[in-house]
Design a protein around this motif. Structure first.
Motif, PDB file in Angstrom:
ATOM      1  N   LEU A  37      -0.326  -1.799  37.210  1.00  0.00           N
ATOM      2  CA  LEU A  37       1.326  -1.147  37.342  1.00  0.00           C
ATOM      3  C   LEU A  37       2.127  -1.633  38.961  1.00  0.00           C
ATOM      4  CD1 LEU A  37       0.006   2.353  38.711  1.00  0.00           C
ATOM      5  CD2 LEU A  37       1.522   2.157  37.349  1.00  0.00           C
ATOM      6  N   PRO A  38       3.397  -1.667  39.109  1.00  0.00           N
ATOM      7  CA  PRO A  38       3.718  -2.659  39.729  1.00  0.00           C
ATOM      8  C   PRO A  38       3.118  -2.737  41.436  1.00  0.00           C
ATOM      9  CG  PRO A  38       5.315  -1.240  39.594  1.00  0.00           C
ATOM     10  CD  PRO A  38       4.191  -0.627  38.261  1.00  0.00           C
ATOM     11  N   THR A  39       2.472  -3.570  41.525  1.00  0.00           N
ATOM     12  CA  THR A  39       2.176  -3.821  42.358  1.00  0.00           C
ATOM     13  C   THR A  39       2.053  -2.520  43.763  1.00  0.00           C
ATOM     14  OG1 THR A  39       1.994  -5.647  42.972  1.00  0.00           O
ATOM     15  CG2 THR A  39       1.125  -5.243  44.907  1.00  0.00           C
ATOM     16  N   CYS A  40       3.115  -1.902  44.699  1.00  0.00           N
ATOM     17  CA  CYS A  40       3.591  -0.460  45.285  1.00  0.00           C
ATOM     18  C   CYS A  40       2.737  -0.006  44.997  1.00  0.00           C
ATOM     19  CB  CYS A  40       4.886  -0.836  45.962  1.00  0.00           C
ATOM     20  SG  CYS A  40       5.690  -0.400  44.415  1.00  0.00           S
ATOM     21  N   TRP A  41       2.430   0.850  43.632  1.00  0.00           N
ATOM     22  CA  TRP A  41       2.328   1.879  43.248  1.00  0.00           C
ATOM     23  C   TRP A  41       0.802   1.938  42.930  1.00  0.00           C
ATOM     24  CZ3 TRP A  41       3.494   6.611  42.973  1.00  0.00           C
ATOM     25  CH2 TRP A  41       5.060   6.957  43.725  1.00  0.00           C
ATOM     26  N   TYR A  42       0.266   0.600  42.515  1.00  0.00           N
ATOM     27  CA  TYR A  42      -0.706   0.389  41.976  1.00  0.00           C
ATOM     28  C   TYR A  42      -1.928   0.965  43.509  1.00  0.00           C
ATOM     29  CZ  TYR A  42      -5.809  -2.468  42.514  1.00  0.00           C
ATOM     30  OH  TYR A  42      -6.667  -2.368  42.403  1.00  0.00           O
ATOM     31  N   LEU A  43      -1.336   0.312  44.879  1.00  0.00           N
ATOM     32  CA  LEU A  43      -1.717   0.139  46.506  1.00  0.00           C
ATOM     33  C   LEU A  43      -1.380   1.976  46.302  1.00  0.00           C
ATOM     34  CD1 LEU A  43      -0.573  -2.919  47.782  1.00  0.00           C
ATOM     35  CD2 LEU A  43      -3.290  -1.980  46.621  1.00  0.00           C
ATOM     36  N   ILE A  44      -0.146   2.221  46.536  1.00  0.00           N
ATOM     37  CA  ILE A  44      -0.699   3.868  46.692  1.00  0.00           C
ATOM     38  C   ILE A  44      -1.598   4.337  45.972  1.00  0.00           C
ATOM     39  CG2 ILE A  44       1.197   6.094  45.919  1.00  0.00           C
ATOM     40  CD1 ILE A  44       4.135   3.864  46.570  1.00  0.00           C
ATOM     41  N   GLU A  45      -1.663   4.585  44.429  1.00  0.00           N
ATOM     42  CA  GLU A  45      -2.255   5.522  43.661  1.00  0.00           C
ATOM     43  C   GLU A  45      -3.883   4.939  44.854  1.00  0.00           C
ATOM     44  OE1 GLU A  45      -1.867   5.281  39.822  1.00  0.00           O
ATOM     45  OE2 GLU A  45       0.482   5.878  39.884  1.00  0.00           O
ATOM     46  N   LYS A  46      -4.238   4.012  45.077  1.00  0.00           N
ATOM     47  CA  LYS A  46      -5.563   3.230  45.331  1.00  0.00           C
ATOM     48  C   LYS A  46      -5.451   4.345  47.002  1.00  0.00           C
ATOM     49  CE  LYS A  46      -7.283  -0.581  47.429  1.00  0.00           C
ATOM     50  NZ  LYS A  46      -8.094  -1.620  47.477  1.00  0.00           N
ATOM     51  N   TRP A  47      -4.383   3.952  47.970  1.00  0.00           N
ATOM     52  CA  TRP A  47      -4.739   4.356  49.490  1.00  0.00           C
ATOM     53  C   TRP A  47      -4.190   6.078  49.051  1.00  0.00           C
ATOM     54  CZ3 TRP A  47      -0.288   0.785  50.992  1.00  0.00           C
ATOM     55  CH2 TRP A  47      -0.744  -0.201  51.311  1.00  0.00           C
ATOM     56  N   LEU A  48      -3.989   6.978  48.132  1.00  0.00           N
ATOM     57  CA  LEU A  48      -3.788   8.539  47.530  1.00  0.00           C
ATOM     58  C   LEU A  48      -5.299   8.657  47.685  1.00  0.00           C
ATOM     59  CD1 LEU A  48      -0.417   8.947  46.031  1.00  0.00           C
ATOM     60  CD2 LEU A  48      -1.003  10.008  47.834  1.00  0.00           C
ATOM     61  N   LYS A  49      -6.093   7.744  46.739  1.00  0.00           N
ATOM     62  CA  LYS A  49      -7.445   8.878  46.676  1.00  0.00           C
ATOM     63  C   LYS A  49      -8.415   8.284  47.667  1.00  0.00           C
ATOM     64  CE  LYS A  49      -7.557   7.475  41.845  1.00  0.00           C
ATOM     65  NZ  LYS A  49      -8.152   5.924  41.011  1.00  0.00           N
ATOM     66  N   ILE A  50      -7.804   7.421  48.802  1.00  0.00           N
ATOM     67  CA  ILE A  50      -8.891   7.091  49.793  1.00  0.00           C
ATOM     68  C   ILE A  50      -8.833   7.853  51.025  1.00  0.00           C
ATOM     69  CG2 ILE A  50      -8.995   5.693  52.116  1.00  0.00           C
ATOM     70  CD1 ILE A  50      -8.731   3.047  49.928  1.00  0.00           C
ATOM     71  N   ILE A  51      -7.954   8.808  51.009  1.00  0.00           N
ATOM     72  CA  ILE A  51      -7.176   9.221  51.934  1.00  0.00           C
ATOM     73  C   ILE A  51      -7.580  11.038  51.933  1.00  0.00           C
ATOM     74  CG2 ILE A  51      -4.864  10.753  53.107  1.00  0.00           C
ATOM     75  CD1 ILE A  51      -3.821   8.454  52.918  1.00  0.00           C
ATOM     76  N   GLU A  52      -7.522  11.353  49.980  1.00  0.00           N
ATOM     77  CA  GLU A  52      -7.878  12.443  49.694  1.00  0.00           C
ATOM     78  C   GLU A  52     -10.068  12.898  49.830  1.00  0.00           C
ATOM     79  OE1 GLU A  52      -7.139  14.808  45.626  1.00  0.00           O
ATOM     80  OE2 GLU A  52      -7.215  13.535  45.918  1.00  0.00           O
ATOM     81  N   ASN A  53     -10.255  11.269  49.411  1.00  0.00           N
ATOM     82  CA  ASN A  53     -11.888  12.129  49.410  1.00  0.00           C
ATOM     83  C   ASN A  53     -12.588  11.442  50.661  1.00  0.00           C
ATOM     84  OD1 ASN A  53     -11.123  12.097  46.167  1.00  0.00           O
ATOM     85  ND2 ASN A  53     -11.763  10.102  46.183  1.00  0.00           N
ATOM     86  N   GLU A  54     -11.694  10.733  51.041  1.00  0.00           N
ATOM     87  CA  GLU A  54     -12.072   9.883  53.170  1.00  0.00           C
ATOM     88  C   GLU A  54     -12.036  10.459  53.864  1.00  0.00           C
ATOM     89  OE1 GLU A  54     -12.738   5.797  52.394  1.00  0.00           O
ATOM     90  OE2 GLU A  54     -13.125   5.734  50.120  1.00  0.00           O
TER      91      GLU A  54
END
Length: 554
Positions: free
Chosen positions: A226-243
């Motif tokens: 994915l474009p870097t911004c969207w790769y990180l967006i999806e990664k960070w969404l998971k962190i916020i949701e789970n942690e």
């Protein structure tokens, strides 16, 4: 090898909802020296022990390498110890002009400088008038806290190596576990919120972005993600949701006060927008739009040489179908330098450009509301076209993207009777792309802010003083072969108290910052007809921020 703190514990209790700024440097994005820890008796690294540590070279090319060492530099130490450690590291890393000299910490000058993001940045100088010894200044970068989930340091290092090969940016001089030494660019200072609005400097930035986007090659693997911004967006969404969300609930914080809606609804809206955005490009050739992007073109990452004079590059008063602006040459473009590539990677150029436009709305130096995003400061259409026109015209590339338009590329070529009309069509296309990508920028930094803030702890945890772990008075350096206990080293000076050079904890409100960004996201998505404001609480609707979404007909 790593350095780990041991022994004495110190606990502090405070809410993490107001922590470090994106700037992390003195006098920038709101800093404070009121939260320095009470250190008591502390010991630092010593030159005698640090010189025993193995140096691992990081290869730049066939001729150049950068020394690397697994050592943690604690910039919360009192000044004397911090200086001692810096000198020890310069010797260990064999920093040119520094490591062979017998230096005294009393002649070492450390100044915090502004412009960083998640780091603490220092200008390191050595002045000994008695011996007429003046060493070349160094830039010391110490990575900030709470960024392990934000920044991939291994990837950043690979990018810095690639930039070094192209002679772009400051030279890397030495690397340690939580930071690095770089060449200090004498005569350069960071831009401020007023300078980026200068039409001449803005044109220069457009050309410098183009150089970065087109002159740094991507690797084959970069096109597979994915474009870097969207790769990180999806990664960070998971962190916020789970942690993070469980902590919000435990602390009795309603996610609606941050997201204007339930988190799951917000998450669904983000992916709805993502699908809408990606669908505007040729699906089979989507990744062909990728260029090497900085992804954080805020003014603190832009340096201008003090000798630069705008009048030196003004050519004439040019015009196009839409705008009448000054034309400038690129002969002084090297006077503008882009630094800090922590978030860089393959992305759409429109993200880089509109990220910069979005930073026009921020004033991280505001003493009261440094988190506030003022939508009225967003660049006008003319100001946006001023940069975009400069970007497109410089080293003209066609097509600049495969954004879907009413006409296919060949039809555009056939219909354009002149080169100027072809250039104008590309200017209009990129302008539209910047509007399409603008919510991506706000999503990216809103999630960044929440993670940079750190988990929100419950009231009980705060009252019990378990919010943060204090630092220790001694350190163990361990390797696979042996363990050196610095507390056993003799003749180290110990001070009971002293001035600490802190990691710049401050009162920047990340939660409010993220909430401001989300208000911008919703304003754009409402105008894109992807979201209905009726789903937002009536009392919150006036908080939504609206930017112009008018597009060119292309």
């Amino acid at each position: 090898m790593e350095i780990t703190p041991v022994n004495i514990r110190e606990s502090r209790s405070r809410s993490r909802s107001r922590s470090r700024t994106r700037n992390s440097t003195a006098n920038s994005r709101s800093t404070s020296s009121t939260r320095r820890p009470s250190l008591g008796s502390k010991k630092s690294l010593s030159s005698s022990s640090i010189n025993k540590i193995t140096i691992i070279p990081t290869q730049i090319d066939n001729e150049r390498s950068i020394p690397s060492v697994q050592v943690f530099l604690d910039n919360t130490l009192p000044t004397e110890f911090f200086k001692q450690d810096i000198l020890a590291l310069t010797k260990t890393l064999k920093i040119s002009k520094w490591h062979k000299k017998q230096l005294n910490i009393q002649n070492l000058i450390i100044n915090r400088i502004s412009g960083a993001l998640t780091n603490s940045i220092y200008k390191i100088e050595y002045h000994d008038s008695a011996q007429n010894l003046y060493l070349p200044a160094l830039l010391l970068r110490v990575y900030g806290r709470n960024v392990d989930e934000l920044i991939d340091r291994d990837n950043e290092l690979q990018i810095l190596v690639k930039l070094s090969q192209k002679r772009i940016g400051p030279r890397l001089l030495g690397i340690f576990t939580n930071g690095r030494f770089e060449q200090f660019l004498d005569g350069f200072t960071t831009l401020n919120k007023s300078q980026i609005r200068d039409e001449i400097i803005s044109q220069m930035l457009g050309r410098r972005m183009k150089d970065l986007h087109y002159k740094i090659e991507l690797d084959a693997k970069d096109y597979e993600k994915l474009p870097t911004c969207w790769y990180l967006i999806e990664k960070w969404l998971k962190i916020i949701e789970n942690e993070y969300l469980p902590g919000y609930v435990q602390a009795k914080i309603d996610p609606k006060t941050i997201f204007f809606m339930n988190f799951q609804d917000y998450k669904s809206l983000i992916f709805k927008y993502k699908d809408w955005l990606f669908d505007k490009y040729d699906e089979l050739e989507f990744s062909l739009n990728y260029k090497f992007c900085h992804n954080d073109t805020q003014y603190g990452n832009l340096l201008l040489h003090e000798s630069f004079k705008p009048e030196d590059i003004i050519v004439n008063q040019g015009d196009s179908d839409e705008v009448n602006i000054k034309s400038t040459s690129n002969k002084k473009d090297s006077n503008l330098v882009v630094i800090d590539f922590e978030y860089s990677g393959p992305n759409f150029p429109a993200f880089d450009i509109v990220n910069h436009f979005s930073e026009w709305m921020a004033d991280y130096h505001d003493p009261i509301k440094s988190y506030y995003i003022n939508e009225e400061k967003y660049p006008t259409k003319l100001q946006q076209l001023n940069l975009i026109k400069s970007y497109i015209e410089y080293d003209f590339q066609y097509p600049s993207s495969n954004l879907k338009t009413n006409k296919k590329p060949q039809e555009i070529l056939n219909d354009t009777s002149s080169a100027s009309r072809l250039i104008q069509s590309e200017i209009e296309k990129l302008y539209n792309e910047c509007i399409y990508w603008r919510p991506s920028v706000q999503i990216f930094w809103s999630l960044w802010g929440l993670i940079q803030n750190g988990p929100i702890k419950s009231t009980t945890e705060i009252e019990n003083g378990t919010m943060e772990q204090g630092i220790d008075s001694t350190y163990n350096i361990t390797t696979a072969l042996d363990s050196i206990h610095l507390e056993d080293i003799k003749d180290l000076p110990v001070i009971e108290d002293g001035e600490a050079i802190t990691s710049s904890d401050d009162d920047f409100d990340y939660i409010k910052y993220s909430n401001q960004k989300i208000a911008l996201i919703l304003g754009d998505l409402i105008q894109f007809r992807l979201f209905d404001k009726e789903y937002i609480n009536v009392l919150d609707r006036d908080l939504i921020k609206y930017l112009n979404t008018d597009l060119f007909e292309i």
